[in-house]
Design an enzyme around this catalytic site. Structure first.
Site, PDB file in Angstrom:
ATOM      1  CG  ASN A 126      -0.400  -0.270   2.513  1.00 50.44           C
ATOM      2  OD1 ASN A 126       0.582  -0.987   2.647  1.00 50.44           O
ATOM      3  ND2 ASN A 126      -0.979   0.304   3.540  1.00 50.44           N
ATOM      4  CD  GLU A 150      -1.418   4.852   4.559  1.00 46.84           C
ATOM      5  OE1 GLU A 150      -0.942   5.743   5.301  1.00 46.84           O
ATOM      6  OE2 GLU A 150      -2.057   3.874   4.988  1.00 46.84           O
ATOM      7  CB  SER A 162      -0.172  14.284   2.189  1.00 45.48           C
ATOM      8  OG  SER A 162      -0.098  14.781   0.868  1.00 45.48           O
ATOM      9  CB  SER A 163      -4.480  14.180  -1.104  1.00 41.27           C
ATOM     10  OG  SER A 163      -5.824  14.318  -1.476  1.00 41.27           O
ATOM     11  CB  CYS A 202      -5.263  -1.302  -1.713  1.00 41.64           C
ATOM     12  SG  CYS A 202      -6.544  -0.441  -0.793  1.00 41.64           S
ATOM     13  CD  GLU A 212      -5.544  -5.700  -1.416  1.00 41.79           C
ATOM     14  OE1 GLU A 212      -4.835  -4.680  -1.287  1.00 41.79           O
ATOM     15  OE2 GLU A 212      -6.420  -6.023  -0.613  1.00 41.79           O
ATOM     16  CB  CYS A 252     -10.941  -1.801   0.229  1.00 38.00           C
ATOM     17  SG  CYS A 252     -10.283  -1.164  -1.327  1.00 38.00           S
ATOM     18  CB  CYS A 300      -8.906  -4.123  -3.888  1.00 41.94           C
ATOM     19  SG  CYS A 300      -7.653  -2.891  -3.488  1.00 41.94           S
TER      20      CYS A 300
HETATM   21  N1  THU Z   1      -5.204  -1.420   2.520  1.00 37.13           N
HETATM   22  C1  THU Z   1      -4.649  -2.240   1.580  1.00 37.13           C
HETATM   23  O1  THU Z   1      -3.557  -1.980   1.059  1.00 37.13           O
HETATM   24  N2  THU Z   1      -5.322  -3.343   1.244  1.00 37.13           N
HETATM   25  C2  THU Z   1      -6.470  -3.772   1.835  1.00 37.13           C
HETATM   26  O2  THU Z   1      -6.940  -4.846   1.516  1.00 37.13           O
HETATM   27  C3  THU Z   1      -7.115  -2.941   2.842  1.00 37.13           C
HETATM   28  C4  THU Z   1      -6.498  -1.619   3.103  1.00 37.13           C
HETATM   29  C5  THU Z   1      -4.433  -0.250   2.953  1.00 37.13           C
HETATM   30  C6  THU Z   1      -4.904   1.085   2.460  1.00 37.13           C
HETATM   31  C7  THU Z   1      -4.360   2.007   3.533  1.00 37.13           C
HETATM   32  O3  THU Z   1      -3.035   2.353   3.209  1.00 37.13           O
HETATM   33  C8  THU Z   1      -4.335   1.164   4.783  1.00 37.13           C
HETATM   34  O4  THU Z   1      -4.469  -0.169   4.360  1.00 37.13           O
HETATM   35  C9  THU Z   1      -5.419   1.513   5.783  1.00 37.13           C
HETATM   36  O5  THU Z   1      -6.655   1.516   5.173  1.00 37.13           O
END
Ligand code: THU
Length: 141
Positions: free
Chosen positions: A48, A50, A52-53, A59, A61, A92, A95
């Site tokens: 994953n 991330e 700042s926005s 994710c 996946e 999520c 994904c």
């Molecule tokens: N996240 C994933 O990378 N995959 C998932 O299946 C669920 C959530 C990440 C997104 C974010 O960076 C962090 O988990 C918290 O939501």
């Protein structure tokens, strides 16, 4: 999962955990790793990333999937998603949608390395009534 099938995919479980170590998750502190196996046995990893926005976060996946798709891979066998914590982490909704668009038959293995727990699903177990382009297309004249 039976011990045999766990042995069969143990390399994938390990690669998903390794991939999660590259996560850029300063806001959630929740590292996720994915290992996507294509039809030829090649493995595409993702973590994953991330922003700042926050809404721009990607994710693990989706990172793994777009890496493979962008290299021309079109057929997939399974994806392992590894995340620590108290529970097992399912993909999520975004994904699930993208996996359904490009890998509707894929097997989804959820892995928690802390508890060494795995759970295996068909994508259709996790997204039983997916939106498809044909649903939209019906309304286009
Ligand atoms: N996240 C994933 O990378 N995959 C998932 O299946 C669920 C959530 C990440 C997104 C974010 O960076 C962090 O988990 C918290 O939501």
């Amino acid at each position: 999962m039976s011990p045999n099938s766990e042995q069969e995919i143990s390399h994938l479980l390990d690669q998903a955990v390794e991939a999660g170590k590259h996560a850029l998750a300063p806001y959630s502190n929740f590292n996720v790793g994915a290992a996507l196996e294509d039809e030829l046995g090649e493995i595409w990893t993702g973590c994953n990333i991330e922003s700042s926005s926050f809404g721009l976060t990607i994710c693990a996946e989706r990172v793994a999937l777009v890496k493979a798709l962008s290299e021309g891979v079109r057929s997939f066998k399974r994806i392992v998603i590894a995340a620590s914590g108290e529970n097992i982490t399912p993909p999520c909704g975004a994904c699930l949608q993208l996996l359904n668009d490009y890998a509707p038959e894929i097997e989804v293995v959820l892995y928690n390395p802390d508890s060494a727990q795995t759970r295996k699903y068909n994508l259709s177990d996790l997204l039983p009534h997916p939106f498809k382009f044909t649903d939209y297309n019906k309304n286009v004249e």
